[in-house]
Structures are given as structure tokens and as C-alpha cells.
Design a protein around this motif. Structure first.
Motif, short mmCIF file in Angstrom:
data_model
loop_
_atom_site.label_atom_id
_atom_site.label_comp_id
_atom_site.label_asym_id
_atom_site.label_seq_id
_atom_site.Cartn_x
_atom_site.Cartn_y
_atom_site.Cartn_z
N SER A 72 0.81 -1.21 0.00
CA SER A 72 0.00 0.00 0.00
C SER A 72 0.85 1.27 0.00
O SER A 72 0.38 2.32 -0.44
N GLU A 73 2.10 1.20 0.48
CA GLU A 73 2.95 2.39 0.54
C GLU A 73 3.26 2.91 -0.86
O GLU A 73 3.20 4.12 -1.11
N GLN A 76 0.11 4.42 -2.30
CA GLN A 76 -0.18 5.71 -1.67
C GLN A 76 0.70 6.81 -2.24
O GLN A 76 0.22 7.92 -2.54
N ASN A 80 -0.95 9.90 -4.38
CA ASN A 80 -0.80 11.25 -3.84
C ASN A 80 -0.21 12.20 -4.86
O ASN A 80 -0.66 13.35 -5.02
N ARG A 100 -9.31 -0.17 1.51
CA ARG A 100 -8.50 0.90 0.92
C ARG A 100 -7.01 0.56 0.98
O ARG A 100 -6.50 0.17 2.03
N GLN A 101 -6.34 0.82 -0.15
CA GLN A 101 -4.90 0.72 -0.23
C GLN A 101 -4.26 2.10 -0.37
O GLN A 101 -3.03 2.23 -0.32
N SER A 102 -5.11 3.10 -0.55
CA SER A 102 -4.63 4.49 -0.60
C SER A 102 -5.79 5.40 -0.24
O SER A 102 -6.96 5.06 -0.42
N HIS A 103 -5.42 6.60 0.29
CA HIS A 103 -6.43 7.58 0.69
C HIS A 103 -5.70 8.87 1.03
O HIS A 103 -4.58 8.84 1.53
N ASN A 105 -6.19 10.76 3.42
CA ASN A 105 -5.92 10.65 4.86
C ASN A 105 -5.36 9.25 5.13
O ASN A 105 -6.09 8.26 5.07
N GLU A 106 -4.07 9.20 5.43
CA GLU A 106 -3.41 7.89 5.58
C GLU A 106 -4.03 7.05 6.68
O GLU A 106 -3.93 5.82 6.67
N LYS A 108 -6.99 6.39 7.03
CA LYS A 108 -8.11 5.63 6.47
C LYS A 108 -7.65 4.41 5.69
O LYS A 108 -8.48 3.57 5.31
N ILE A 109 -6.35 4.31 5.43
CA ILE A 109 -5.83 3.16 4.68
C ILE A 109 -6.01 1.90 5.52
O ILE A 109 -5.76 1.88 6.73
#
Length: 260
Positions: A72-73, A76, A80, A100-103, A105-106, A108-109
Motif C-alpha cells: 500500500s505504501e 499511496q 498522492n 482501501r490501499q490508498s487515501h 488521509n493515511e 483511512k488506509i
């Protein structure tokens, strides 16, 4: 012309008023039709933009690799960067469980996608919708993500704030209003020029003045006609009397000569 309560308006005022009313009604109708069309076009453009972004993200190697590796990093970091560049409210990548794998607001991941409109995309469907999530109500576009074997491994959701959509719609309305006001100004100027031209053509007279002049002229012609006919009758009568007198005198002279 006479208006309510005996108010008299000049020909110039009537022409300007009527032309302005016609121009104003035309502009209002045009504004209504164009405004509805503009609002629909703006919404369609925003929806197309969100759909295009969702396709780009879904087809990116970073997202495919991140979902395959459950990293996910990397996802993200990629979302972004592209979110800021394309000026959208959010870009959320989710796996097949809707996690979620991205958002933006981190925090929320790793949590489930909110809104309830993601079910269809997890079945391979591409579409747009309007729903409220963690970042308020938004216009959303969904696109499925496939791996090299054409197997669905996740989905992408791209959101555009409805506030941004409404701002774009209001901007369109503002431009239409400016154009309408300019058209009305041109119509007023045209009405003034037209009224001035007609007034000059009529020698500055009002319709009531023209009607009065025509009435007086008609009365004058009628009086002259009656006078001429009277004159003709008088001359005829005098002529007949003179002729009768001369004839009688002549007859008397002939009779006197005969008797003598």
C-alpha cells in the motif's frame, strides 16, 4: 399613447420600452436554455475527467504491482502525486474486499471504502455515481484493475468535490449573465437610436399631434370645398338673371320697332 391612469407616454418612450421588453424576454429565454445546457455540460466534463483519471490509475504499473504485492505504501505515494497534479478530491485504490490501499488521509488506509457505491466496480463494471464518504459528497468514477492474466485484482475510485462542480456551474452562469447584460445594453442603445430616427422622420411630432393636424386639415379642406361650391352656385344664378334681363330688353326693343 395613453397608459394606465391617463399616463401619457411619448413615442420615443414607447419604442424604447417595447424594444427593451422584446430583447429582455429573448435574453431570459436564451439564458434559461443555455444555463441548463451549461450545467449539464459541466457535470459531464467533470465526470469524464474523473473517469479518465480512474482509467489511468487502474492501468498504471505501480497500482497493479502494489495490489499484487499488497504494497500500500507504493500505491499511496503514486496516488498522492497524481492527485495533486490532476486536482481531484481523492484517488482511492481498493482490493477485491473493498479495503482501501490508498487515501488522502493515511489513517483511512486499511479500512473499508465508504459510500456503498463500490459494489459494482468489484464485479468488473466501470461507472460514475454521486455519494457521500469520509471527504463529503462527491462525484465519483470507478474503474476495475486487472493483472497481466486479465484477472481483476482490485478497483480505483476517483472523486471530484461537488463544491468544485457547483463552482464551475456558477462560473458558467456568471459568464452567461455578463453576456446577457451586454446584450441588453446593446438592445437599449439600438432602441434609443431607432426611436431617435423615427422621431426625426416625423419632424419631432407625437402620434397625437399628427392625428390632430390631419383632423384640422380635413376640416379645412371641407370648408374650402363648401365655399367653392357656394361660389359656383352664386355665379350661375347671377348669369341666368343677367341673361334673362338682356333677353327681355331685346324683346321689348323688337316689339317697339314693329309697332312703329
Amino acid at each position: 399613447m395613453r397608459m394606465v391612469k391617463g399616463l401619457r407616454m411619448t413615442l420615443r418612450s414607447v419604442i424604447i420600452l417595447l424594444v427593451c421588453i422584446v430583447v429582455l424576454m429573448s435574453l431570459l429565454l436564451t439564458d434559461l436554455l443555455v444555463s441548463n445546457s451549461t450545467e449539464e455540460n459541466v457535470r459531464n466534463q467533470k465526470a469524464e475527467k474523473a473517469t479518465d483519471v480512474a482509467k489511468i490509475v487502474a492501468n498504471s504499473s505501480e497500482v497493479r504491482r502494489g495490489l499484487a504485492e499488497e504494497n500500500s505504501e507504493d500505491i499511496q505515494a503514486y496516488t498522492n502525486s497524481i492527485q495533486k497534479e490532476l486536482d481531484v478530491l481523492f484517488i482511492v485504490v481498493m482490493n477485491m474486499d473493498g479495503i482501501r490501499q490508498s487515501h488522502p488521509n493515511e489513517a483511512k488506509i486499511g479500512k473499508h471504502f465508504e459510500g456503498g457505491d463500490e459494489r459494482r466496480v468489484l464485479k468488473g463494471e466501470r461507472y460514475t455515481s454521486v455519494a457521500k464518504g469520509t471527504l463529503d459528497e462527491s462525484l465519483r468514477a470507478f474503474a476495475p484493475v486487472y493483472n497481466e492474466r486479465n484477472e481483476q485484482i482490485g478497483a480505483v475510485a476517483v472523486g471530484i468535490s461537488l463544491v468544485q462542480v457547483e463552482q464551475a456551474v456558477q462560473e458558467g452562469h456568471r459568464r452567461i449573465l455578463i453576456g446577457s447584460l451586454f446584450g441588453l445594453l446593446v438592445g437599449i442603445i439600438g432602441a434609443v437610436l431607432l426611436a431617435t430616427y423615427i422621431k426625426r422622420t416625423l419632424f419631432g411630432l407625437e402620434p397625437s399631434n399628427i392625428a390632430k393636424i390631419l383632423e384640422e386639415r380635413s376640416m379645412m379642406l371641407q370648408s374650402v370645398r363648401e365655399g367653392v361650391l357656394g361660389e359656383r352656385m352664386t355665379y350661375g344664378t347671377i348669369g341666368r338673371l343677367v341673361y334673362a334681363y338682356i333677353y327681355n330688353e331685346k324683346q321689348k326693343h323688337v316689339l317697339s320697332n314693329y309697332l312703329s
